[in-house]
Design a protein around this motif. Sequence first.
Motif, PDB file in Angstrom:
ATOM      1  N   ARG A   1       0.797  -1.224   0.000  1.00  0.00           N
ATOM      2  CA  ARG A   1       0.000   0.000   0.000  1.00  0.00           C
ATOM      3  C   ARG A   1       0.827   1.270   0.000  1.00  0.00           C
ATOM      4  NH1 ARG A   1      -2.251  -4.137   2.446  1.00  0.00           N
ATOM      5  NH2 ARG A   1      -4.520  -4.414   2.459  1.00  0.00           N
ATOM      6  N   ILE A   2       2.154   1.180   0.031  1.00  0.00           N
ATOM      7  CA  ILE A   2       3.014   2.352   0.099  1.00  0.00           C
ATOM      8  C   ILE A   2       3.274   2.954  -1.269  1.00  0.00           C
ATOM      9  CG2 ILE A   2       5.209   1.133  -0.159  1.00  0.00           C
ATOM     10  CD1 ILE A   2       4.424   4.035   2.251  1.00  0.00           C
ATOM     11  N   GLY A   3       2.772   2.347  -2.320  1.00  0.00           N
ATOM     12  CA  GLY A   3       3.052   2.853  -3.664  1.00  0.00           C
ATOM     13  C   GLY A   3       2.554   4.253  -3.895  1.00  0.00           C
ATOM     14  N   VAL A   4       1.423   4.662  -3.248  1.00  0.00           N
ATOM     15  CA  VAL A   4       0.892   6.004  -3.462  1.00  0.00           C
ATOM     16  C   VAL A   4       1.869   7.056  -2.953  1.00  0.00           C
ATOM     17  CG1 VAL A   4      -0.354   5.933  -1.267  1.00  0.00           C
ATOM     18  CG2 VAL A   4      -1.121   7.465  -3.076  1.00  0.00           C
ATOM     19  N   VAL A   5       2.622   6.744  -1.908  1.00  0.00           N
ATOM     20  CA  VAL A   5       3.595   7.716  -1.375  1.00  0.00           C
ATOM     21  C   VAL A   5       4.748   7.893  -2.360  1.00  0.00           C
ATOM     22  CG1 VAL A   5       5.186   8.189   0.520  1.00  0.00           C
ATOM     23  CG2 VAL A   5       2.960   7.145   0.977  1.00  0.00           C
ATOM     24  N   PHE A   6       5.252   6.800  -2.883  1.00  0.00           N
ATOM     25  CA  PHE A   6       6.354   6.910  -3.834  1.00  0.00           C
ATOM     26  C   PHE A   6       5.896   7.532  -5.157  1.00  0.00           C
ATOM     27  CE2 PHE A   6       7.780   3.080  -1.326  1.00  0.00           C
ATOM     28  CZ  PHE A   6       8.706   3.795  -0.585  1.00  0.00           C
ATOM     29  N   LEU A   7       4.637   7.296  -5.538  1.00  0.00           N
ATOM     30  CA  LEU A   7       4.112   7.948  -6.738  1.00  0.00           C
ATOM     31  C   LEU A   7       4.041   9.448  -6.554  1.00  0.00           C
ATOM     32  CD1 LEU A   7       2.849   7.696  -9.570  1.00  0.00           C
ATOM     33  CD2 LEU A   7       0.620   7.398  -8.427  1.00  0.00           C
ATOM     34  N   PHE A   8       3.593   9.880  -5.375  1.00  0.00           N
ATOM     35  CA  PHE A   8       3.553  11.324  -5.084  1.00  0.00           C
ATOM     36  C   PHE A   8       4.962  11.909  -5.062  1.00  0.00           C
ATOM     37  CE2 PHE A   8       3.661  14.742  -1.903  1.00  0.00           C
ATOM     38  CZ  PHE A   8       2.781  15.644  -2.492  1.00  0.00           C
ATOM     39  N   GLN A   9       5.903  11.202  -4.449  1.00  0.00           N
ATOM     40  CA  GLN A   9       7.287  11.684  -4.415  1.00  0.00           C
ATOM     41  C   GLN A   9       7.868  11.812  -5.819  1.00  0.00           C
ATOM     42  OE1 GLN A   9       9.879   9.046  -2.288  1.00  0.00           O
ATOM     43  NE2 GLN A   9      11.739  10.221  -2.768  1.00  0.00           N
ATOM     44  N   ASN A  10       7.593  10.851  -6.679  1.00  0.00           N
ATOM     45  CA  ASN A  10       8.104  10.893  -8.042  1.00  0.00           C
ATOM     46  C   ASN A  10       7.527  12.072  -8.812  1.00  0.00           C
ATOM     47  OD1 ASN A  10       9.467  10.077 -10.373  1.00  0.00           O
ATOM     48  ND2 ASN A  10       7.772   8.750 -11.022  1.00  0.00           N
ATOM     49  N   ARG A  11       6.236  12.327  -8.624  1.00  0.00           N
ATOM     50  CA  ARG A  11       5.624  13.440  -9.334  1.00  0.00           C
ATOM     51  C   ARG A  11       6.125  14.788  -8.825  1.00  0.00           C
ATOM     52  NH1 ARG A  11      -0.736  11.662 -10.294  1.00  0.00           N
ATOM     53  NH2 ARG A  11      -0.271   9.870 -11.679  1.00  0.00           N
ATOM     54  N   VAL A  12       6.385  14.897  -7.548  1.00  0.00           N
ATOM     55  CA  VAL A  12       6.945  16.147  -7.025  1.00  0.00           C
ATOM     56  C   VAL A  12       8.345  16.378  -7.575  1.00  0.00           C
ATOM     57  CG1 VAL A  12       7.740  17.281  -4.917  1.00  0.00           C
ATOM     58  CG2 VAL A  12       5.516  16.151  -4.948  1.00  0.00           C
ATOM     59  N   GLU A  13       9.149  15.335  -7.632  1.00  0.00           N
ATOM     60  CA  GLU A  13      10.493  15.477  -8.197  1.00  0.00           C
ATOM     61  C   GLU A  13      10.440  15.880  -9.667  1.00  0.00           C
ATOM     62  OE1 GLU A  13      12.430  11.807  -7.524  1.00  0.00           O
ATOM     63  OE2 GLU A  13      12.674  12.112  -5.340  1.00  0.00           O
ATOM     64  N   ARG A  14       9.535  15.276 -10.415  1.00  0.00           N
ATOM     65  CA  ARG A  14       9.404  15.657 -11.825  1.00  0.00           C
ATOM     66  C   ARG A  14       8.903  17.096 -11.969  1.00  0.00           C
ATOM     67  NH1 ARG A  14       9.173  11.651 -15.672  1.00  0.00           N
ATOM     68  NH2 ARG A  14       7.703  12.910 -16.887  1.00  0.00           N
ATOM     69  N   LEU A  15       8.047  17.505 -11.048  1.00  0.00           N
ATOM     70  CA  LEU A  15       7.517  18.872 -11.122  1.00  0.00           C
ATOM     71  C   LEU A  15       8.601  19.906 -10.836  1.00  0.00           C
ATOM     72  CD1 LEU A  15       4.945  20.698 -11.352  1.00  0.00           C
ATOM     73  CD2 LEU A  15       4.735  20.471  -8.869  1.00  0.00           C
ATOM     74  N   LEU A  16       9.438  19.671  -9.831  1.00  0.00           N
ATOM     75  CA  LEU A  16      10.458  20.643  -9.452  1.00  0.00           C
ATOM     76  C   LEU A  16      11.700  20.568 -10.331  1.00  0.00           C
ATOM     77  CD1 LEU A  16      10.273  20.360  -5.550  1.00  0.00           C
ATOM     78  CD2 LEU A  16       9.104  21.991  -7.052  1.00  0.00           C
ATOM     79  N   SER A  17      11.888  19.496 -11.062  1.00  0.00           N
ATOM     80  CA  SER A  17      13.059  19.378 -11.932  1.00  0.00           C
ATOM     81  C   SER A  17      12.780  19.788 -13.374  1.00  0.00           C
ATOM     82  CB  SER A  17      13.571  17.928 -11.919  1.00  0.00           C
ATOM     83  OG  SER A  17      12.565  17.040 -12.377  1.00  0.00           O
ATOM     84  N   TRP A  18      11.634  20.390 -13.643  1.00  0.00           N
ATOM     85  CA  TRP A  18      11.306  20.957 -14.961  1.00  0.00           C
ATOM     86  C   TRP A  18      11.269  19.876 -16.043  1.00  0.00           C
ATOM     87  CZ3 TRP A  18      10.107  26.181 -15.681  1.00  0.00           C
ATOM     88  CH2 TRP A  18      10.343  27.010 -14.597  1.00  0.00           C
ATOM     89  N   LYS A  19      10.774  18.675 -15.707  1.00  0.00           N
ATOM     90  CA  LYS A  19      10.591  17.657 -16.734  1.00  0.00           C
ATOM     91  C   LYS A  19       9.511  18.078 -17.734  1.00  0.00           C
ATOM     92  CE  LYS A  19      13.578  14.701 -15.089  1.00  0.00           C
ATOM     93  NZ  LYS A  19      14.808  14.319 -15.843  1.00  0.00           N
ATOM     94  N   THR A  20       8.451  18.692 -17.204  1.00  0.00           N
ATOM     95  CA  THR A  20       7.386  19.268 -18.032  1.00  0.00           C
ATOM     96  C   THR A  20       7.306  20.750 -17.691  1.00  0.00           C
ATOM     97  OG1 THR A  20       6.213  17.156 -17.936  1.00  0.00           O
ATOM     98  CG2 THR A  20       4.992  19.065 -18.758  1.00  0.00           C
TER      99      THR A  20
END
Length: 541
Positions: free
Chosen positions: A100-119
């Motif tokens: 059930r911890i996948g939602v936390v890592f999914l949120f972490q991945n999206r935050v990293e992509r957001l702050l690293s200017w991937k999009t």
Amino acid sequence: MDEENAEVLANRNEPIPVLSVSKPKREREGSPDSAHSRSTSQSKNSIQDRLFSKLLQQVIPTDDDDDESNPGDQSFATSPKRPGFSLPAMSNNFRRFNARIGVVFLFQNRVERLLSWKTPTHTASFLFAYSFICLDPHLLLVLPLVVLLLFIMVPAFITRHPPPPSTSTSSTTPYYSYEGPALAPARTIKPAPETSKDFFRNMRDLQNCMADFSDIHDATISVFAPLTNFSNEKLSSTIFLICTMAAVGLFLTAHLLPLRLIMLVAGNAAVLSNNPKIRLFCQGLMEDVGSGLDDLHLPLPGEGEDRDLFGTAVPESPSAAISAMEKLVDISVDTDPEEREVEIFEVQHRITGSSESGWENFLFSPQPYDPLSPSRIAGDRPRGCRFFDDVRPPSGWKWKSKKWELDLDCREWVVERMITGVGFEVPGVTPEGNAIIDEVGGWVWDLPPPPPPPESRTEEKEELPTMAYGDLETEPESSQTKNGSSSKDKAWVKYARGDWEEAAAASYGVGEWRRRRWVRVVQRMDAQPAGTVTYSTLGHN
């Protein structure tokens, strides 16, 4: 001190876990399990689990009484809702947690992509939203509702109402229909199966997350611990003073700071600094500025020395600037060590059958061994050492003065300790009151028991009261006075009026013990020697 005490941070509100291999309460009672089925994983305990639990149970230390755990929390720790530590429960809970911890890592991945200017469009939208919130903090109340609507409910509705399939070969924008019944089932979040790839992805992310946390923890401790644990007292004292002045200044001027503007500039600068193009541009700009300053550098007269700017010396080189800063923050922590005064009592015992001047040196004791002391009442002998050289300073202290000094003002420490049943010397009068003396020795002696009343005495010889260690009062009875009354009768009258000490001292002499106080100054040492036995006690300055 050079030694550093290592401290472990842990939850000490609950006792040390004890391994348990017993089955859950639900299984013993035969009741069905809940929706989160645990029966499949905890229904049976294999022989390997039992053996390993027994081995670990021998390794785990027992719960100490002097632990920092709160006794009031024992019921909470041993309640059925908080079971004890057991390997089957731990493995089962880890599998459930990892699924059930996948939602936390999914949120972490999206935050990293957001702050690293991937999009870039997503990051720019985030900056706009952040800027609006900084300019109007009241929008924070709207933010949770917006997140609920745009990121949870709208995707869920689109899942229930998908667009119709495209029949043309050309790529067109999908058309979403918001009318009519739902065309697809609702999407629910399910735990990842234990044999799926997502389960192992979660294990990989959990493993990396634990490694990242450990690295961040160690790096934080290595940076902040030397600054704050006073291993370097000058550095820690400087930081303490700076933080104190900053706290006082912010306490007075915090309402004047433009917090909205500060948060706006700081947040946008932090996000923009992660942009690869802006980072390269800033690096090139710094290189150009540095090379331009090197080309414009001209030797000046007296180069290498500090220049004067508005009457203030300006350092020429960075090393000179660092030296100047060190001079500014140079704090002297080498203060005089703490000093205290220790005391020791010279206790003497009167020789049986001798005059009042026949005293023998008994010992040096940290307690005055007064008539009402617990050791005296219990019949114990005074404890101490025989000679001055055997007296040791308290642990962590050393002698400062070379010699012991006699405390001649015995009245002060007698009154301070509220000692009764004793007498002490007064300049000019002996204990019997029949001689004049110029010097006193600081002696405090015991007074004998009060005399019996006149009517209770008979012509026969009375039994004298027994003193400490079997010593008896052997003073002869005084002769009759002119009016027919004895001195003991007068003493009893004084005793009945409350003048017990005066009556006893005047008619019955001194008791079997006397003592006087010696003092000496000690100072604290940097390192405390281990296993030091001391007979002296700390006093107050």
